[in-house]
Design an enzyme around this catalytic site. Structure first.
Site, PDB file in Angstrom:
ATOM      1  N   THR A 121      -1.765  -1.958   7.206  1.00 50.68           N
ATOM      2  CA  THR A 121      -1.972  -2.019   5.749  1.00 50.68           C
ATOM      3  C   THR A 121      -2.795  -3.257   5.431  1.00 50.68           C
ATOM      4  O   THR A 121      -2.567  -4.329   6.014  1.00 50.68           O
ATOM      5  CB  THR A 121      -0.665  -2.078   4.920  1.00 50.68           C
ATOM      6  OG1 THR A 121      -1.017  -2.403   3.565  1.00 50.68           O
ATOM      7  CG2 THR A 121       0.345  -3.079   5.410  1.00 50.68           C
ATOM      8  N   ILE A 122      -3.722  -3.098   4.493  1.00 47.63           N
ATOM      9  CA  ILE A 122      -4.480  -4.279   4.062  1.00 47.63           C
ATOM     10  C   ILE A 122      -3.552  -5.238   3.316  1.00 47.63           C
ATOM     11  O   ILE A 122      -3.854  -6.404   3.192  1.00 47.63           O
ATOM     12  CB  ILE A 122      -5.684  -3.907   3.159  1.00 47.63           C
ATOM     13  CG1 ILE A 122      -5.244  -3.224   1.863  1.00 47.63           C
ATOM     14  CG2 ILE A 122      -6.696  -3.069   3.918  1.00 47.63           C
ATOM     15  CD1 ILE A 122      -6.337  -3.192   0.793  1.00 47.63           C
ATOM     16  N   ASP A 123      -2.404  -4.736   2.821  1.00 47.05           N
ATOM     17  CA  ASP A 123      -1.526  -5.567   1.980  1.00 47.05           C
ATOM     18  C   ASP A 123      -0.738  -6.619   2.769  1.00 47.05           C
ATOM     19  O   ASP A 123      -0.225  -7.561   2.181  1.00 47.05           O
ATOM     20  CB  ASP A 123      -0.515  -4.677   1.225  1.00 47.05           C
ATOM     21  CG  ASP A 123      -1.191  -3.617   0.380  1.00 47.05           C
ATOM     22  OD1 ASP A 123      -2.370  -3.795   0.034  1.00 47.05           O
ATOM     23  OD2 ASP A 123      -0.539  -2.594   0.066  1.00 47.05           O
ATOM     24  N   MET A 165      -6.515  -6.143  -4.337  1.00 41.90           N
ATOM     25  CA  MET A 165      -5.386  -5.241  -4.076  1.00 41.90           C
ATOM     26  C   MET A 165      -4.202  -6.014  -3.481  1.00 41.90           C
ATOM     27  O   MET A 165      -4.216  -7.236  -3.416  1.00 41.90           O
ATOM     28  CB  MET A 165      -5.823  -4.112  -3.145  1.00 41.90           C
ATOM     29  CG  MET A 165      -6.620  -3.035  -3.844  1.00 41.90           C
ATOM     30  SD  MET A 165      -6.948  -1.670  -2.698  1.00 41.90           S
ATOM     31  CE  MET A 165      -7.458  -0.388  -3.837  1.00 41.90           C
ATOM     32  N   ARG A 167      -0.805  -4.477  -3.837  1.00 39.66           N
ATOM     33  CA  ARG A 167       0.393  -3.865  -4.418  1.00 39.66           C
ATOM     34  C   ARG A 167       1.377  -4.938  -4.899  1.00 39.66           C
ATOM     35  O   ARG A 167       0.982  -5.764  -5.700  1.00 39.66           O
ATOM     36  CB  ARG A 167       1.039  -2.934  -3.409  1.00 39.66           C
ATOM     37  CG  ARG A 167       1.694  -1.749  -4.085  1.00 39.66           C
ATOM     38  CD  ARG A 167       2.229  -0.796  -3.091  1.00 39.66           C
ATOM     39  NE  ARG A 167       1.551   0.461  -3.171  1.00 39.66           N
ATOM     40  CZ  ARG A 167       1.772   1.459  -2.339  1.00 39.66           C
ATOM     41  NH1 ARG A 167       2.620   1.326  -1.347  1.00 39.66           N
ATOM     42  NH2 ARG A 167       1.142   2.589  -2.496  1.00 39.66           N
ATOM     43  N   GLU A 217      -3.473  -7.391  -8.002  1.00 41.38           N
ATOM     44  CA  GLU A 217      -3.279  -6.258  -8.933  1.00 41.38           C
ATOM     45  C   GLU A 217      -1.843  -6.151  -9.456  1.00 41.38           C
ATOM     46  O   GLU A 217      -1.602  -5.632 -10.534  1.00 41.38           O
ATOM     47  CB  GLU A 217      -3.679  -4.941  -8.261  1.00 41.38           C
ATOM     48  CG  GLU A 217      -2.842  -4.626  -7.020  1.00 41.38           C
ATOM     49  CD  GLU A 217      -3.243  -3.340  -6.316  1.00 41.38           C
ATOM     50  OE1 GLU A 217      -4.118  -2.619  -6.796  1.00 41.38           O
ATOM     51  OE2 GLU A 217      -2.655  -3.068  -5.236  1.00 41.38           O
ATOM     52  N   GLN A 269     -12.339  -3.129  -0.542  1.00 39.28           N
ATOM     53  CA  GLN A 269     -11.527  -3.949   0.374  1.00 39.28           C
ATOM     54  C   GLN A 269     -10.991  -3.157   1.557  1.00 39.28           C
ATOM     55  O   GLN A 269     -10.549  -3.720   2.553  1.00 39.28           O
ATOM     56  CB  GLN A 269     -10.331  -4.545  -0.385  1.00 39.28           C
ATOM     57  CG  GLN A 269     -10.723  -5.538  -1.443  1.00 39.28           C
ATOM     58  CD  GLN A 269      -9.630  -5.696  -2.492  1.00 39.28           C
ATOM     59  OE1 GLN A 269      -8.830  -6.616  -2.422  1.00 39.28           O
ATOM     60  NE2 GLN A 269      -9.578  -4.809  -3.470  1.00 39.28           N
TER      61      GLN A 269
HETATM   62  O1  F6P Z   1      -1.498  -0.084   0.217  1.00 40.93           O
HETATM   63  C1  F6P Z   1      -2.869  -0.209   0.254  1.00 40.93           C
HETATM   64  C2  F6P Z   1      -3.456  -0.113  -1.135  1.00 40.93           C
HETATM   65  O2  F6P Z   1      -4.855  -0.282  -1.031  1.00 40.93           O
HETATM   66  C3  F6P Z   1      -2.855  -1.074  -2.170  1.00 40.93           C
HETATM   67  O3  F6P Z   1      -3.358  -2.377  -2.055  1.00 40.93           O
HETATM   68  C4  F6P Z   1      -3.204  -0.374  -3.441  1.00 40.93           C
HETATM   69  O4  F6P Z   1      -2.325  -0.703  -4.489  1.00 40.93           O
HETATM   70  C5  F6P Z   1      -3.075   1.084  -3.082  1.00 40.93           C
HETATM   71  O5  F6P Z   1      -3.218   1.168  -1.678  1.00 40.93           O
HETATM   72  C6  F6P Z   1      -4.085   1.962  -3.744  1.00 40.93           C
HETATM   73  O6  F6P Z   1      -3.831   3.258  -3.350  1.00 40.93           O
HETATM   74  P1  F6P Z   1      -4.771   4.505  -3.648  1.00 40.93           P
HETATM   75  O7  F6P Z   1      -5.989   4.356  -2.784  1.00 40.93           O
HETATM   76  O8  F6P Z   1      -3.951   5.668  -3.266  1.00 40.93           O
HETATM   77  O9  F6P Z   1      -5.100   4.420  -5.100  1.00 40.93           O
END
Ligand code: F6P
Length: 337
Positions: A121-123, A165, A167, A217, A269
Site C-alpha cells: 500500500t502506498i499508505d 493520499m 487514507r 486527505e 501518487q
Molecule cells: O489505499 C490506497 C489509496 O490510494 C488511499 O491513499 C486512497 O484514499 C484510496 O486508495 C483511494 O482509493 P480509490 O482509488 O479506490 O479511489
C-alpha cells in the site's frame, strides 16, 4: 496469487519474484486470479509462468488487475472461492494487498484456506511491517511536486496547498512534507487548529517566502467545522476521502486575505514505475512469500523489520492501523511557519 485493493508500484515485482523462484526451485505451477477477490469469486484467471512475468519488474500497476471486491459482502462468497480453488487444484493462495484485502485473507485463513500474505500500500499503514512497498514511490512523487510548487508559490506570493493520499494515516504527508521542506504538514492523527495554520502562513510571508502546506486527505480540523468527505463508501465501508485541501484554501483566503490554491496529487501518487527501493522491497517480499508457501506457513505475512524479512501473523498486520506517532510529527514542527 491475487492483487487486491488500490494498486501500487511494485506489485508486478512481487509477482515476478514469486514465479521466478517458485518455478525452478520448488517446481510449482501458478495461476493468477484477476481483479482481486473478484478473480476467485468468478473464476477469472490468467496463466502465470516465467514468460508471462518477463519484463514486468519496472512496470507500474498490476498485470493481474485489482478491485475492491469484498467476498464477505457477496452471498455465498466464501463457498464460491473454496469451489474455485478446489476446481483449479490450488493448494495455496498468495494474497498481495493492504488492510482490506489482507483482512479477507485473515478471515479465510481462520476458515481453513491456505493463505500467505504480502503487504502492499502506498499508505504504509499496515502493522507488523516497518514499510510497505509503494510508499517510497508515492513519497518520491509527492516530494517532486512540492519542490516544483515552491518556485511557483514564490513567484506569485501565493499559499500553495498540496493534498496527498494516505487514507487515515499521515505517513505520505509527513515524509514528503519533511523531504520537500513544507511550512505546514497536516495529518489525520493530529487534528489541526486553523487559526494556528493561518498564523504559520502569515509568519512565512513575513520572511519573504511563500508557504507550502502539505495536507493528508484524511486530516481534519480540531472542531470539525470544515467539510471533510463525501458520503460515498466502498465495499469495505471506507468513505472516499478528498477535498480537505480546497476547504483549507477557502478558510485561509477568508482569514488572511492571501491567495491560496490547492493541488490534489490523487492517483498520480500510485501510478507509474516503482522506485528502486520499492522494487528491492517488493522483490524480497516475493522471494520470502514463496518460501513461506514451501514451509506451509499459513496465515503468515512477510514483513520488513530493519533490513530483514520476517513472518508475522496476518491478524497482527490487520488488527490495527499503523498510524503516525505524535512524537514523529513533533519533530517536523520545528519547520512550521
Ligand atoms: O489505499 C490506497 C489509496 O490510494 C488511499 O491513499 C486512497 O484514499 C484510496 O486508495 C483511494 O482509493 P480509490 O482509488 O479506490 O479511489
Amino acid at each position: 496469487m491475487l492483487t487486491g485493493g488500490g494498486d501500487c508500484p511494485g506489485l508486478n515485482a512481487v509477482i515476478r519474484a514469486i514465479v521466478r523462484k517458485g518455478v525452478p526451485e520448488y517446481d510449482y505451477d501458478f495461476v493468477g486470479f484477476r481483479d482481486g477477490w473478484r478473480g476467485p469469486l468468478e473464476g477469472l484467471t490468467m496463466t502465470l509462468d516465467i514468460p508471462a512475468v518477463r519484463g514486468i519488474l519496472p512496470r507500474g500497476g498490476t498485470i493481474l488487475g485489482s478491485s475492491r471486491t469484498n467476498p464477505f459482502s457477496v452471498d455465498g462468497g466464501v463457498e464460491r472461492i473454496r469451489r474455485t480453488l478446489k476446481n483449479l487444484g490450488v493448494h495455496a493462495l498468495v494474497v498481495i494487498g493492504g488492510e482490506d484485502t489482507l483482512g479477507v485473507a485473515t478471515k479465510l485463513h481462520e476458515l481453513g484456506v491456505h493463505v500467505v500474505g504480502v503487504p502492499k500500500t502506498i499508505d504504509n499503514d499496515l502493522s507488523g511491517t516497518d514499510y510497505t512497498f509503494g510508499f517510497d514511490t508515492a513519497v518520491g512523487i509527492a516530494t517532486e511536486a512540492i519542490d516544483r510548487l515552491h518556485t511557483t508559490a514564490e513567484s506569485h506570493h501565493r499559499v500553495l496547498i498540496v493534498e496527498v493520499m494516505g487514507r487515515h494515516a499521515g505517513w505520505i504527508a509527513l515524509h514528503s512534507g519533511l523531504a520537500g521542506g513544507a511550512n505546514v504538514i497536516l495529518i489525520p492523527e493530529i487534528p489541526f487548529d486553523i487559526d494556528k495554520v493561518c498564523a504559520w502562513v502569515e509568519s512565512r510571508f513575513r520572511t519573504q517566502y511563500a508557504p507550502i502546506i502539505v495536507v493528508a486527505e484524511g486530516a481534519a480540523p480540531k472542531d470539525s467545522t470544515m467539510e471533510l468527505a463525501t458520503a460515498e463508501k466502498d465495499a469495505f465501508g471506507h468513505v472516499r476521502l478528498g477535498g480537505i485541501g480546497e476547504s483549507i484554501a477557502r478558510e485561509i483566503e477568508q482569514r488572511t486575505g492571501k491567495e491560496a490554491r490547492t493541488t490534489v496529487l490523487g492517483h498520480v501518487q500510485r501510478g507509474g514505475t516503482p522506485s528502486a527501493r520499492d522494487r528491492w522491497l517488493a522483490t524480497r517480499f516475493g522471494l520470502h512469500a514463496i518460501d513461506a508457501v514451501r514451509d506451509e506457513a499459513w496465515g503468515q505475512m512477510v514483513a520488513l523489520r530493519g533490513t530483514n524479512i520476517v513472518r508475522v501473523p496476518l491478524s497482527e498486520a490487520t488488527d490495527t492501523l499503523k498510524t503516525v506517532d505524535p512524537a514523529l510529527y513533533a519533530e517536523a514542527e520545528v519547520f512550521f511557519g
